[in-house]
Write an enzyme that holds these catalytic residues in place. Structure first.
Site, PDB file in Angstrom:
ATOM      1  N   HIS A  65      40.087  52.664 -16.257  1.00 22.87           N
ATOM      2  CA  HIS A  65      41.428  52.127 -16.485  1.00 22.87           C
ATOM      3  C   HIS A  65      41.429  51.246 -17.719  1.00 22.87           C
ATOM      4  O   HIS A  65      40.391  50.758 -18.154  1.00 22.87           O
ATOM      5  CB  HIS A  65      41.911  51.330 -15.270  1.00 22.87           C
ATOM      6  CG  HIS A  65      41.042  50.152 -14.939  1.00 22.87           C
ATOM      7  ND1 HIS A  65      39.854  50.282 -14.244  1.00 22.87           N
ATOM      8  CD2 HIS A  65      41.168  48.832 -15.216  1.00 22.87           C
ATOM      9  CE1 HIS A  65      39.305  49.093 -14.103  1.00 22.87           C
ATOM     10  NE2 HIS A  65      40.073  48.189 -14.689  1.00 22.87           N
ATOM     11  N   CYS A 208      39.478  40.231 -13.299  1.00 19.22           N
ATOM     12  CA  CYS A 208      38.668  41.133 -14.116  1.00 19.22           C
ATOM     13  C   CYS A 208      39.305  41.237 -15.492  1.00 19.22           C
ATOM     14  O   CYS A 208      40.438  40.777 -15.694  1.00 19.22           O
ATOM     15  CB  CYS A 208      38.540  42.507 -13.458  1.00 19.22           C
ATOM     16  SG  CYS A 208      40.072  43.463 -13.418  1.00 19.22           S
TER      17      CYS A 208
END
Length: 697
Positions: A65, A208
């Site tokens: 991603h 993240c």
């Protein structure tokens, strides 16, 4: 979710054998639908994200991603590879691959939907149903949430049973948790062991680099592990859609803290003083039960973090309900905190340059053209020139990070541009303050405009920097720059007209000017006026007296701040007290900018105090008849001073006046009802949530 994934974005029989090939196969489906405008550019962004940390997860899942300017709208593609593809997970290859593509400026609603999918990936029934599905429409329905996994969707296949659930506790972890819960060791003072009448309480933070997938999967795994262990666990997800701060009461009541993150935890000091486990975000996904057990063990042993420690200077624009003054100080402290290392490093290098190379080192040629390894003068010139380069960053960094404090990352470009222009037009640190506030305000205004979905992806990287930089540049050059230039010329002409008037009054006026903006345009006018007088072949006595008065006054602000942080340390923040140590050297080296961190943080108290001391020093220097034939100040030119003892007395008197005034003014600060500000008991009051410094009244 309906528009994010369609049957055309599902491949139940991927032919790819590598993660790169899998990402390309799924990305080609996105490109065919117009969701990706530049296939290779998008895949480069995917690879860059993969290089930061592998996206393979326990349980046979791969989630490549990224955020990319080549994505037009949030999109999800799903592929299944029975043989599996290596995405770097500890338990082996992934057979379920989800390619998540988010525009660089994706809105919060879309990212929230993607985060919900990420949480679903920790659900064993959901992943088992995807492994068993036979047609793309059913797969799409499962992923969208239009259909819940039914018993017939979850066959008792051997391969499904063999895959461990990421958040399920191992036998060792369960035993460890049980041992921690029943440990009879008394906790150390300050520990927060849970009483027997209630469950153990944990607060966690997950984050993240991209803030789309791992952040929310770690949160889900930790919550599941907490339920299975009988622990009350609440998670704050710091993802792409921003974050909602945990209630301070919830944090205060927690018995332990878990950080599962790959980017700095924002406002980390909120969690200080508690047993803490600090790991990467993937550990939060794969070892959630072990982390819960570990934090319980630390609580039983009485292990706590050392106490509040500053995180990054400012990572918010202010809480709702905060007054404008509080928010303004928060923004200013963002710039000051990032600027301080440049002040210290640049100033000390300049001071060392003078110490080694003598007071004329500022006249040395570039070390690129002339550098002799065996000559001290060359080394002094090298240090001086490096320090000068570092000093040139002061105003751009100040402005850039003020804008960052207001508008987050989109504020950096216009802030740095505005700060650089302030440096170019000699607007000084006050110009830098103005540039930062203007840049932050412009970006915040642009962000309030409703933007069509088609251009959202290029907003953060093209539109906002372009428009905001143009607006800030126009205002700084045309609206602010011209008045500053005119004011400088007017002040210079005015000072030239005062030559021959009362020397004491002239010395006081020059002292006021030297300390007004600490290296800004007013300071430069006074300095230029003095140096012009001694630039002739045989300067007169009056010109050398003016030079001495100006140089003496310029030393007062940093020395006064250094003394004030020593005699009344409780009135200053820990950061300011550290800055005060460097200010001794900077002031002694005639580096007036050493006081900028104090003035930028509390201008209404620091600047008037510095000006009063500068006026006293300038007047006394003229009264004592001190002279100086060098165009610089500091302890390095004392041998060149006429009446040096009285010259130093004048400096000491001005430092004493400024110190006394700033101590009195800071001591008169009123306490706010919530206890912010500086307490009279000798400790620094707790700042509002998220602030990194005490709040000035």
């Amino acid at each position: 979710m309906s528009e994010m994934i369609t049957a055309d974005l599902v491949d139940l029989d991927l032919s790819a054998d590598t993660k790169e090939a899998a990402a390309r196969a799924l990305a080609e489906r996105m490109a065919a639908l117009g969701r990706v405008t530049d296939l290779d550019g998008f895949l480069a962004d995917v690879a860059a994200r993969e290089a930061q940390m592998p996206t393979g997860l326990d349980g046979g899942i791969g989630i490549p991603h990224c955020r990319s300017e080549h994505v037009t709208e949030p999109t999800l593609a799903f592929g299944r590879k029975t043989a599996g593809i290596d995405f770097g997970a500890p338990d082996g290859p992934a057979d379920l691959i989800f390619l998540i593509a988010a525009p660089a400026g994706a809105d919060d609603a879309h990212l929230t939907i993607l985060s919900a999918l990420a949480r679903q990936l920790t659900n064993a029934e959901f992943t088992a149903a995807l492994r068993a599905v036979d047609d793309t429409q059913t797969a799409v329905a499962l992923i969208r949430g239009d259909r819940s996994p039914a018993p017939e969707d979850v066959p008792a296949r051997a391969e499904s049973a063999e895959r461990p659930r990421a958040s399920a506790p191992s036998a060792e972890a369960a035993a460890s948790a049980e041992g921690a819960a029943s440990a009879g060791t008394a906790p150390a003072p300050g520990a927060t062991a849970a009483p027997a009448s209630r469950p153990f309480r944990v607060v966690a933070v997950t984050s993240c680099p991209t803030g789309i997938a791992h952040t929310y999967m770690a949160a889900e795994s930790l919550e599941n592990a907490g339920r299975e262990a009988g622990v009350e666990l609440v998670v704050e997800t710091q993802g792409s859609a921003g974050f909602t701060r945990l209630d301070p009461a919830v944090i205060a009541a927690a018995d332990g803290v878990v950080f599962a993150h790959d980017v700095p935890v924002r406002e980390k000091e909120r969690f200080a003083g508690k047993p803490t486990v600090d790991v990467g975000v993937k550990a939060g996904i794969n070892r959630a039960a072990e982390l819960v057990a570990e934090v319980r063990e630390k609580a039983a042993r009485g292990e706590v973090t050392a106490g509040p420690v500053p995180g990054t200077p400012v990572e918010r624009t202010g809480e709702a309900g905060e007054g404008y003054g509080t928010r303004l100080r928060t923004w200013l402290m963002s710039g000051v905190s990032y600027m301080v290392p440049f002040v210290a490093a640049g100033g000390l290098l300049i001071a060392l340059g003078f110490a080694i190379g003598g007071w004329q080192v500022n006249k040395a040629p570039s070390v690129m053209d002339h550098f002799v390894w065996t000559q001290a003068d060359s080394w002094g010139a090298l240090l001086f020139q490096i320090g000068g380069v570092a000093f040139n960053f002061l105003i751009p960094v100040l402005a850039g990070y003020i804008a960052y404090g207001m508008a987050d990352r989109p504020g950096l470009v216009p802030g740095f541009v505005g700060g650089s222009i302030a440096l170019t037009i000699n607007a000084g640190f006050l110009g830098g303050l103005a540039a930062g506030l203007i840049a932050g305000g412009v970006v915040m205004a642009i962000q309030k405009v409703r933007i069509p979905a088609a251009v959202r992806g290029i907003m953060p990287v093209v539109v906002i920097p372009l428009i905001s930089s143009a607006v800030v540049g126009f205002l700084m050059f045309v609206v602010i720059g011209k008045p500053i230039a005119s004011a400088q010329k007017g002040m210079t002409d005015w000072l030239n007209g005062l030559t021959g008037t009362n020397a004491v009054l002239l010395g006081a006026l020059l002292g006021l000017m030297m300390c007004f903006d600490l290296g800004g345009p007013v300071n430069k006018v006074a300095y230029t006026f003095a140096t012009a007088g001694i630039a002739v072949a045989n300067p007169g006595d009056s010109a050398m007296k003016i030079m001495a008065a100006v140089m003496a006054a310029g030393m007062v602000p940093p020395l006064a701040m250094a003394l004030a942080t020593t005699v009344r340390a409780r009135l200053f923040t820990p950061t300011e007290r550290e800055n005060g140590k460097a200010a001794w050297v900077l002031g002694a080296s005639f580096i007036t900018e050493g006081a900028i961190p104090f003035a930028a943080a509390d201008p209404l108290r620091v600047i008037p105090s510095a000006m009063a001391g500068g006026a006293v020093t300038g007047a006394l220097s003229m009264t004592f008849g001190a002279t100086l034939r060098a165009p610089h100040g500091g302890i390095f030119v004392v041998p060149l001073i006429g009446n040096p003892f009285l010259y130093l007395i004048a400096i000491a008197a001005g430092v004493g006046v400024s110190t006394a005034l700033v101590v009195v003014l800071k001591g008169l600060r009123k306490q706010s009802p919530t206890g912010t500000g500086v307490e009279s008991a000798g400790t620094t009051a707790a700042p509002p949530a998220g602030s990194k410094e005490p709040v000035a009244a």
